[in-house]
Design a protein around this motif. Structure first.
Motif, PDB file in Angstrom:
ATOM      1  N   MET A   1     -14.432  19.798 -18.168  1.00 18.40           N
ATOM      2  CA  MET A   1     -13.729  19.263 -19.331  1.00 18.40           C
ATOM      3  C   MET A   1     -13.035  17.933 -19.034  1.00 18.40           C
ATOM      4  O   MET A   1     -12.712  17.180 -19.946  1.00 18.40           O
ATOM      5  N   GLN A   2     -12.778  17.676 -17.755  1.00 17.75           N
ATOM      6  CA  GLN A   2     -12.079  16.450 -17.362  1.00 17.75           C
ATOM      7  C   GLN A   2     -12.519  16.095 -15.956  1.00 17.75           C
ATOM      8  O   GLN A   2     -12.642  16.963 -15.109  1.00 17.75           O
ATOM      9  N   ARG A   3     -12.767  14.817 -15.725  1.00 19.80           N
ATOM     10  CA  ARG A   3     -13.098  14.334 -14.381  1.00 19.80           C
ATOM     11  C   ARG A   3     -12.027  13.337 -13.950  1.00 19.80           C
ATOM     12  O   ARG A   3     -11.437  12.649 -14.777  1.00 19.80           O
ATOM     13  N   GLY A   4     -11.812  13.267 -12.670  1.00 27.70           N
ATOM     14  CA  GLY A   4     -10.837  12.331 -12.133  1.00 27.70           C
ATOM     15  C   GLY A   4     -11.272  11.885 -10.751  1.00 27.70           C
ATOM     16  O   GLY A   4     -12.356  12.223 -10.292  1.00 27.70           O
ATOM     17  N   ALA A   5     -10.435  11.146 -10.098  1.00 24.34           N
ATOM     18  CA  ALA A   5     -10.703  10.700  -8.735  1.00 24.34           C
ATOM     19  C   ALA A   5      -9.415  10.130  -8.154  1.00 24.34           C
ATOM     20  O   ALA A   5      -8.526   9.702  -8.883  1.00 24.34           O
ATOM     21  N   SER A   6      -9.343  10.147  -6.837  1.00 21.65           N
ATOM     22  CA  SER A   6      -8.211   9.531  -6.154  1.00 21.65           C
ATOM     23  C   SER A   6      -8.695   8.868  -4.880  1.00 21.65           C
ATOM     24  O   SER A   6      -9.797   9.135  -4.395  1.00 21.65           O
ATOM     25  N   MET A   7      -7.862   7.997  -4.366  1.00 21.74           N
ATOM     26  CA  MET A   7      -8.134   7.297  -3.116  1.00 21.74           C
ATOM     27  C   MET A   7      -6.867   7.355  -2.271  1.00 21.74           C
ATOM     28  O   MET A   7      -5.800   6.958  -2.734  1.00 21.74           O
ATOM     29  N   SER A   8      -7.002   7.871  -1.066  1.00 12.22           N
ATOM     30  CA  SER A   8      -5.877   7.910  -0.138  1.00 12.22           C
ATOM     31  C   SER A   8      -6.030   6.777   0.855  1.00 12.22           C
ATOM     32  O   SER A   8      -7.094   6.623   1.471  1.00 12.22           O
ATOM     33  N   LEU A   9      -4.988   5.991   1.002  1.00 15.90           N
ATOM     34  CA  LEU A   9      -4.965   4.873   1.934  1.00 15.90           C
ATOM     35  C   LEU A   9      -3.891   5.143   2.972  1.00 15.90           C
ATOM     36  O   LEU A   9      -2.803   5.610   2.628  1.00 15.90           O
ATOM     37  N   ALA A  10      -4.178   4.846   4.212  1.00 16.24           N
ATOM     38  CA  ALA A  10      -3.162   4.967   5.259  1.00 16.24           C
ATOM     39  C   ALA A  10      -3.422   3.901   6.304  1.00 16.24           C
ATOM     40  O   ALA A  10      -4.563   3.504   6.555  1.00 16.24           O
ATOM     41  N   GLY A  11      -2.345   3.449   6.917  1.00 12.07           N
ATOM     42  CA  GLY A  11      -2.477   2.429   7.938  1.00 12.07           C
ATOM     43  C   GLY A  11      -1.187   2.259   8.696  1.00 12.07           C
ATOM     44  O   GLY A  11      -0.298   3.117   8.649  1.00 12.07           O
ATOM     45  N   GLN A  12      -1.113   1.148   9.394  1.00 15.14           N
ATOM     46  CA  GLN A  12       0.059   0.864  10.205  1.00 15.14           C
ATOM     47  C   GLN A  12       1.008  -0.061   9.450  1.00 15.14           C
ATOM     48  O   GLN A  12       0.583  -0.959   8.735  1.00 15.14           O
ATOM     49  N   GLU A  13       2.275   0.198   9.616  1.00 21.19           N
ATOM     50  CA  GLU A  13       3.314  -0.630   9.010  1.00 21.19           C
ATOM     51  C   GLU A  13       3.325  -1.968   9.740  1.00 21.19           C
ATOM     52  O   GLU A  13       3.390  -2.016  10.970  1.00 21.19           O
ATOM     53  N   GLU A  14       3.211  -3.050   9.002  1.00 18.73           N
ATOM     54  CA  GLU A  14       3.269  -4.382   9.608  1.00 18.73           C
ATOM     55  C   GLU A  14       3.973  -5.316   8.650  1.00 18.73           C
ATOM     56  O   GLU A  14       3.595  -5.406   7.487  1.00 18.73           O
ATOM     57  N   ASN A  15       4.987  -5.984   9.151  1.00 16.68           N
ATOM     58  CA  ASN A  15       5.766  -6.907   8.337  1.00 16.68           C
ATOM     59  C   ASN A  15       5.841  -8.268   9.012  1.00 16.68           C
ATOM     60  O   ASN A  15       5.712  -8.377  10.234  1.00 16.68           O
ATOM     61  N   ASP A  16       6.081  -9.292   8.226  1.00 13.24           N
ATOM     62  CA  ASP A  16       6.249 -10.642   8.736  1.00 13.24           C
ATOM     63  C   ASP A  16       7.468 -10.665   9.662  1.00 13.24           C
ATOM     64  O   ASP A  16       8.534 -10.176   9.287  1.00 13.24           O
ATOM     65  N   SER A  17       7.305 -11.229  10.843  1.00 12.56           N
ATOM     66  CA  SER A  17       8.393 -11.211  11.830  1.00 12.56           C
ATOM     67  C   SER A  17       9.602 -12.041  11.391  1.00 12.56           C
ATOM     68  O   SER A  17      10.727 -11.766  11.797  1.00 12.56           O
ATOM     69  N   ALA A  18       9.396 -13.045  10.547  1.00 13.85           N
ATOM     70  CA  ALA A  18      10.514 -13.878  10.104  1.00 13.85           C
ATOM     71  C   ALA A  18      11.197 -13.320   8.855  1.00 13.85           C
ATOM     72  O   ALA A  18      12.421 -13.296   8.768  1.00 13.85           O
ATOM     73  N   THR A  19      10.401 -12.858   7.887  1.00 15.29           N
ATOM     74  CA  THR A  19      10.985 -12.427   6.608  1.00 15.29           C
ATOM     75  C   THR A  19      11.162 -10.912   6.500  1.00 15.29           C
ATOM     76  O   THR A  19      11.929 -10.451   5.652  1.00 15.29           O
ATOM     77  N   GLY A  20      10.420 -10.162   7.303  1.00 10.49           N
ATOM     78  CA  GLY A  20      10.467  -8.706   7.212  1.00 10.49           C
ATOM     79  C   GLY A  20       9.655  -8.153   6.053  1.00 10.49           C
ATOM     80  O   GLY A  20       9.644  -6.949   5.816  1.00 10.49           O
ATOM     81  N   LEU A  21       8.958  -9.025   5.331  1.00 15.80           N
ATOM     82  CA  LEU A  21       8.178  -8.599   4.176  1.00 15.80           C
ATOM     83  C   LEU A  21       6.775  -8.144   4.579  1.00 15.80           C
ATOM     84  O   LEU A  21       6.191  -8.676   5.524  1.00 15.80           O
ATOM     85  N   PRO A  22       6.218  -7.174   3.848  1.00 16.76           N
ATOM     86  CA  PRO A  22       4.838  -6.757   4.125  1.00 16.76           C
ATOM     87  C   PRO A  22       3.852  -7.828   3.678  1.00 16.76           C
ATOM     88  O   PRO A  22       4.205  -8.731   2.899  1.00 16.76           O
ATOM     89  N   LYS A  23       2.623  -7.722   4.146  1.00 15.11           N
ATOM     90  CA  LYS A  23       1.565  -8.635   3.732  1.00 15.11           C
ATOM     91  C   LYS A  23       1.339  -8.484   2.222  1.00 15.11           C
ATOM     92  O   LYS A  23       1.679  -7.457   1.632  1.00 15.11           O
ATOM     93  N   PRO A  24       0.757  -9.507   1.567  1.00 10.79           N
ATOM     94  CA  PRO A  24       0.676  -9.532   0.105  1.00 10.79           C
ATOM     95  C   PRO A  24       0.012  -8.318  -0.552  1.00 10.79           C
ATOM     96  O   PRO A  24       0.525  -7.800  -1.543  1.00 10.79           O
ATOM     97  N   GLY A  25      -1.127  -7.870  -0.032  1.00  6.09           N
ATOM     98  CA  GLY A  25      -1.809  -6.734  -0.648  1.00  6.09           C
ATOM     99  C   GLY A  25      -0.976  -5.468  -0.596  1.00  6.09           C
ATOM    100  O   GLY A  25      -0.820  -4.762  -1.598  1.00  6.09           O
ATOM    101  N   ARG A  26      -0.436  -5.188   0.578  1.00  4.15           N
ATOM    102  CA  ARG A  26       0.387  -3.988   0.711  1.00  4.15           C
ATOM    103  C   ARG A  26       1.670  -4.115  -0.099  1.00  4.15           C
ATOM    104  O   ARG A  26       2.143  -3.150  -0.696  1.00  4.15           O
ATOM    105  N   ALA A  27       2.232  -5.299  -0.167  1.00  4.30           N
ATOM    106  CA  ALA A  27       3.436  -5.515  -0.974  1.00  4.30           C
ATOM    107  C   ALA A  27       3.147  -5.219  -2.447  1.00  4.30           C
ATOM    108  O   ALA A  27       3.981  -4.626  -3.140  1.00  4.30           O
ATOM    109  N   GLN A  28       1.960  -5.609  -2.927  1.00  2.00           N
ATOM    110  CA  GLN A  28       1.605  -5.332  -4.323  1.00  2.00           C
ATOM    111  C   GLN A  28       1.450  -3.832  -4.557  1.00  2.00           C
ATOM    112  O   GLN A  28       1.889  -3.312  -5.582  1.00  2.00           O
ATOM    113  N   VAL A  29       0.836  -3.126  -3.601  1.00  2.00           N
ATOM    114  CA  VAL A  29       0.709  -1.666  -3.721  1.00  2.00           C
ATOM    115  C   VAL A  29       2.100  -1.048  -3.819  1.00  2.00           C
ATOM    116  O   VAL A  29       2.357  -0.188  -4.676  1.00  2.00           O
ATOM    117  N   GLU A  30       3.006  -1.483  -2.957  1.00  2.00           N
ATOM    118  CA  GLU A  30       4.367  -0.941  -2.976  1.00  2.00           C
ATOM    119  C   GLU A  30       5.072  -1.277  -4.291  1.00  2.00           C
ATOM    120  O   GLU A  30       5.786  -0.431  -4.849  1.00  2.00           O
TER     121      GLU A  30
END
Length: 152
Positions: free
Chosen positions: A59-88
């Motif tokens: 009656m209903q179909r769905g899907a999901s995607m699980s992503l996992a990786g290592q935490e990595e932030n810019d050493s000067a700003t402490g911010l994550p990389k752009p793609g991961r920042a957008q996910v967050e």
């Protein structure tokens, strides 16, 4: 035609930025799992006339995607990389109702088209043990039908 196994690490996963039509690669992934059976709902049709055989409709179909990786932030700003920042950002506590929907696309380099999902985003656990690099995870759950787009 010879067949070739597909390496999971070659998969490309991108998230749409706050500028529509602009895509950001999600960086530092260590695992990617697509579950095409997530959110499936069934209606049991078995009755006395089924002669002991189970019957159902999907009656209903769905899907999901699980992503996992290592935490990595810019050493000067402490911010994550752009793609991961957008996910967050997509998983932000203010992202409710229609604002909880974001777009993701994915493919293998040999594929000629992207699969595109409108989806919700939920962040997973972060952290690790004494000798681990910090972990990062997110679950992307499809909302609606999959669309496709040719690779440019």
């Amino acid at each position: 035609m010879a067949s070739v196994k597909i390496k999971a690490r070659d998969m490309i996963v991108e998230v749409e930025s706050s500028t529509p039509g602009t895509w950001l690669r999600i960086e530092n992934l260590a695992t990617l799992t697509i579950n095409p059976g997530e959110g499936v709902e069934r209606a049991v049709r078995t009755d006395f006339d089924s002669q002991g055989a189970y019957e159902e409709w999907i009656m209903q179909r769905g899907a999901s995607m699980s992503l996992a990786g290592q935490e990595e932030n810019d050493s000067a700003t402490g911010l994550p990389k752009p793609g991961r920042a957008q996910v967050e950002a997509n998983a932000g506590e203010d992202k409710l109702g229609e604002d909880s929907i974001a777009r993701y696309r994915f493919r293998h380099p040999r594929h000629t088209e992207w699969k595109i999902w409108e989806a919700t985003t939920v962040l997973g656990e972060k952290g690790g043990d004494t000798n681990a690099i910090g972990a990062w995870a997110a679950t992307i759950t499809k909302s609606g039908l999959t669309t496709t787009e040719d690779v440019a």
